[in-house]
Design a protein around this motif. Structure first.
Motif, PDB file in Angstrom:
ATOM      1  N   PHE A  60      29.223 -27.632   0.700  1.00  0.00           N
ATOM      2  CA  PHE A  60      28.054 -28.171   0.065  1.00  0.00           C
ATOM      3  C   PHE A  60      28.594 -28.891  -1.375  1.00  0.00           C
ATOM      4  O   PHE A  60      28.356 -28.292  -2.518  1.00  0.00           O
ATOM      5  CB  PHE A  60      27.092 -27.010  -0.297  1.00  0.00           C
ATOM      6  CG  PHE A  60      25.716 -27.463  -0.626  1.00  0.00           C
ATOM      7  CD1 PHE A  60      24.835 -28.089   0.435  1.00  0.00           C
ATOM      8  CD2 PHE A  60      25.363 -27.983  -1.848  1.00  0.00           C
ATOM      9  CE1 PHE A  60      23.474 -28.634   0.147  1.00  0.00           C
ATOM     10  CE2 PHE A  60      24.178 -28.317  -2.247  1.00  0.00           C
ATOM     11  CZ  PHE A  60      23.372 -28.669  -1.420  1.00  0.00           C
ATOM     12  N   CYS A 114      20.190 -31.512  -5.237  1.00  0.00           N
ATOM     13  CA  CYS A 114      21.433 -31.115  -4.696  1.00  0.00           C
ATOM     14  C   CYS A 114      22.082 -30.205  -5.669  1.00  0.00           C
ATOM     15  O   CYS A 114      22.836 -29.266  -5.486  1.00  0.00           O
ATOM     16  CB  CYS A 114      22.391 -32.003  -3.864  1.00  0.00           C
ATOM     17  SG  CYS A 114      21.564 -32.691  -2.275  1.00  0.00           S
ATOM     18  N   TYR A 120      24.809 -33.732   6.183  1.00  0.00           N
ATOM     19  CA  TYR A 120      23.691 -33.082   6.548  1.00  0.00           C
ATOM     20  C   TYR A 120      22.692 -34.330   6.608  1.00  0.00           C
ATOM     21  O   TYR A 120      21.754 -34.362   7.453  1.00  0.00           O
ATOM     22  CB  TYR A 120      23.262 -32.391   5.417  1.00  0.00           C
ATOM     23  CG  TYR A 120      24.236 -31.127   5.161  1.00  0.00           C
ATOM     24  CD1 TYR A 120      24.456 -30.230   6.450  1.00  0.00           C
ATOM     25  CD2 TYR A 120      24.930 -31.115   3.972  1.00  0.00           C
ATOM     26  CE1 TYR A 120      25.195 -29.172   6.122  1.00  0.00           C
ATOM     27  CE2 TYR A 120      25.884 -29.858   4.100  1.00  0.00           C
ATOM     28  CZ  TYR A 120      26.134 -28.823   4.778  1.00  0.00           C
ATOM     29  OH  TYR A 120      26.956 -27.924   4.680  1.00  0.00           O
ATOM     30  N   ILE A 121      22.704 -35.477   5.886  1.00  0.00           N
ATOM     31  CA  ILE A 121      21.700 -36.394   5.865  1.00  0.00           C
ATOM     32  C   ILE A 121      21.960 -37.193   7.075  1.00  0.00           C
ATOM     33  O   ILE A 121      20.818 -37.355   7.772  1.00  0.00           O
ATOM     34  CB  ILE A 121      22.069 -37.366   4.743  1.00  0.00           C
ATOM     35  CG1 ILE A 121      21.586 -36.678   3.520  1.00  0.00           C
ATOM     36  CG2 ILE A 121      21.279 -38.736   4.917  1.00  0.00           C
ATOM     37  CD1 ILE A 121      22.009 -37.717   2.297  1.00  0.00           C
ATOM     38  N   SER A 138      29.912 -33.654   1.030  1.00  0.00           N
ATOM     39  CA  SER A 138      29.318 -33.081   2.171  1.00  0.00           C
ATOM     40  C   SER A 138      27.959 -33.404   2.462  1.00  0.00           C
ATOM     41  O   SER A 138      27.501 -33.192   3.626  1.00  0.00           O
ATOM     42  CB  SER A 138      29.535 -31.457   1.777  1.00  0.00           C
ATOM     43  OG  SER A 138      30.781 -30.999   1.576  1.00  0.00           O
ATOM     44  N   ILE A 139      27.165 -33.599   1.494  1.00  0.00           N
ATOM     45  CA  ILE A 139      25.866 -33.988   1.727  1.00  0.00           C
ATOM     46  C   ILE A 139      25.696 -35.109   2.762  1.00  0.00           C
ATOM     47  O   ILE A 139      24.474 -35.099   3.490  1.00  0.00           O
ATOM     48  CB  ILE A 139      25.245 -34.389   0.223  1.00  0.00           C
ATOM     49  CG1 ILE A 139      25.483 -33.189  -0.710  1.00  0.00           C
ATOM     50  CG2 ILE A 139      23.816 -34.674   0.620  1.00  0.00           C
ATOM     51  CD1 ILE A 139      24.972 -31.947   0.093  1.00  0.00           C
ATOM     52  N   TYR A 157      19.612 -36.205  -5.546  1.00  0.00           N
ATOM     53  CA  TYR A 157      21.097 -36.012  -5.967  1.00  0.00           C
ATOM     54  C   TYR A 157      21.041 -34.676  -6.939  1.00  0.00           C
ATOM     55  O   TYR A 157      21.567 -33.590  -6.682  1.00  0.00           O
ATOM     56  CB  TYR A 157      21.703 -37.110  -6.664  1.00  0.00           C
ATOM     57  CG  TYR A 157      22.957 -36.811  -7.492  1.00  0.00           C
ATOM     58  CD1 TYR A 157      24.176 -36.264  -6.824  1.00  0.00           C
ATOM     59  CD2 TYR A 157      22.876 -36.673  -8.633  1.00  0.00           C
ATOM     60  CE1 TYR A 157      25.044 -35.950  -7.689  1.00  0.00           C
ATOM     61  CE2 TYR A 157      23.988 -36.173  -9.761  1.00  0.00           C
ATOM     62  CZ  TYR A 157      25.200 -35.896  -9.017  1.00  0.00           C
ATOM     63  OH  TYR A 157      26.350 -35.330  -9.803  1.00  0.00           O
TER      64      TYR A 157
END
Length: 208
Positions: free
Chosen positions: A42, A137, A50-51, A46-47, A134
């Motif tokens: 994470f 996150c 997931y997106i 890494s985001i 952002y």
């Protein structure tokens, strides 16, 4: 948009499978069965995974645009600037090093694909929404850092309040200003860098 959904989702699947392989290698091949929370997936870089995995299930055009903005601003930022300091991309097991470099190259490709898609939101409002994602996150990462810090050196988004700032340049700033100020300036610099990318995409989209 359908073709782009398939493209992003396919990239997300490849990233997810490779991330599972990476975690297995780090835990069992290098970690002798002990999980190192430093590698918890994470981080900013890494985001996008997931997106991309979420694209087929998100039907709101507004949310899709926010996801594209994140990829073309923050994902591209993370992919490019990782190569300014590659110390964290090298592992004692060479295939993991190859994976790390390939991952960040893919982030650049995803960012370019999102930016050139002409499906994103190129207005300043679009940047604002991408920045909210952002910052959300960052908030989630901080929650993980606080909740799991007793389990090991977890430093998601490199903004743990329990560990010194270790990002190049900002660690030197933190030495003088203290870690809280160093973390704030790091986040602020990320937001400013993404803004520069967004202005560039705004200019490109206006010419097309």
């Amino acid at each position: 948009m359908y073709r782009y959904k398939i493209f992003f989702f396919t990239c997300g699947l490849v990233m997810a499978v490779s991330e599972i392989w990476k975690q297995w290698c780090l835990t069992f091949l290098l970690g002798q069965g002990h999980y190192n929370w430093w590698h918890f997936p994470f981080q900013l870089c890494s985001i996008p995974m997931y997106i991309c995995l979420m694209f087929p299930w998100i039907h709101s055009e507004k949310l899709q645009k926010i996801m594209l903005v994140f990829l073309m601003d923050y994902g591209l930022l993370g992919g490019i600037f990782a190569f300014f300091d590659t110390s964290g991309m090298h592992y004692s097991y060479f295939p993991l090093t190859v994976h790390s470099f390939t991952w960040h190259i893919l982030l650049i490709i995803l960012g370019l694909a999102a930016g050139f898609s002409q499906l994103s939101e190129y207005s300043l409002r679009g940047y604002f929404h991408g920045t909210l994602l952002y910052l959300a996150c960052c908030l989630i990462a901080t929650g993980f850092n606080v909740a799991l810090h007793s389990l090991g050196n977890i430093n998601l988004f490199y903004i743990s309040p329990y560990l010194p700032m270790n990002q190049k340049v900002f660690r030197d700033i933190a030495d003088y200003t203290g870690d809280p100020a160093g973390i704030f300036l790091y986040i602020l610099a990320s937001v400013a860098g993404a803004f520069c990318f967004h202005l560039l995409w705004r200019a490109i989209s206006a010419d097309q």
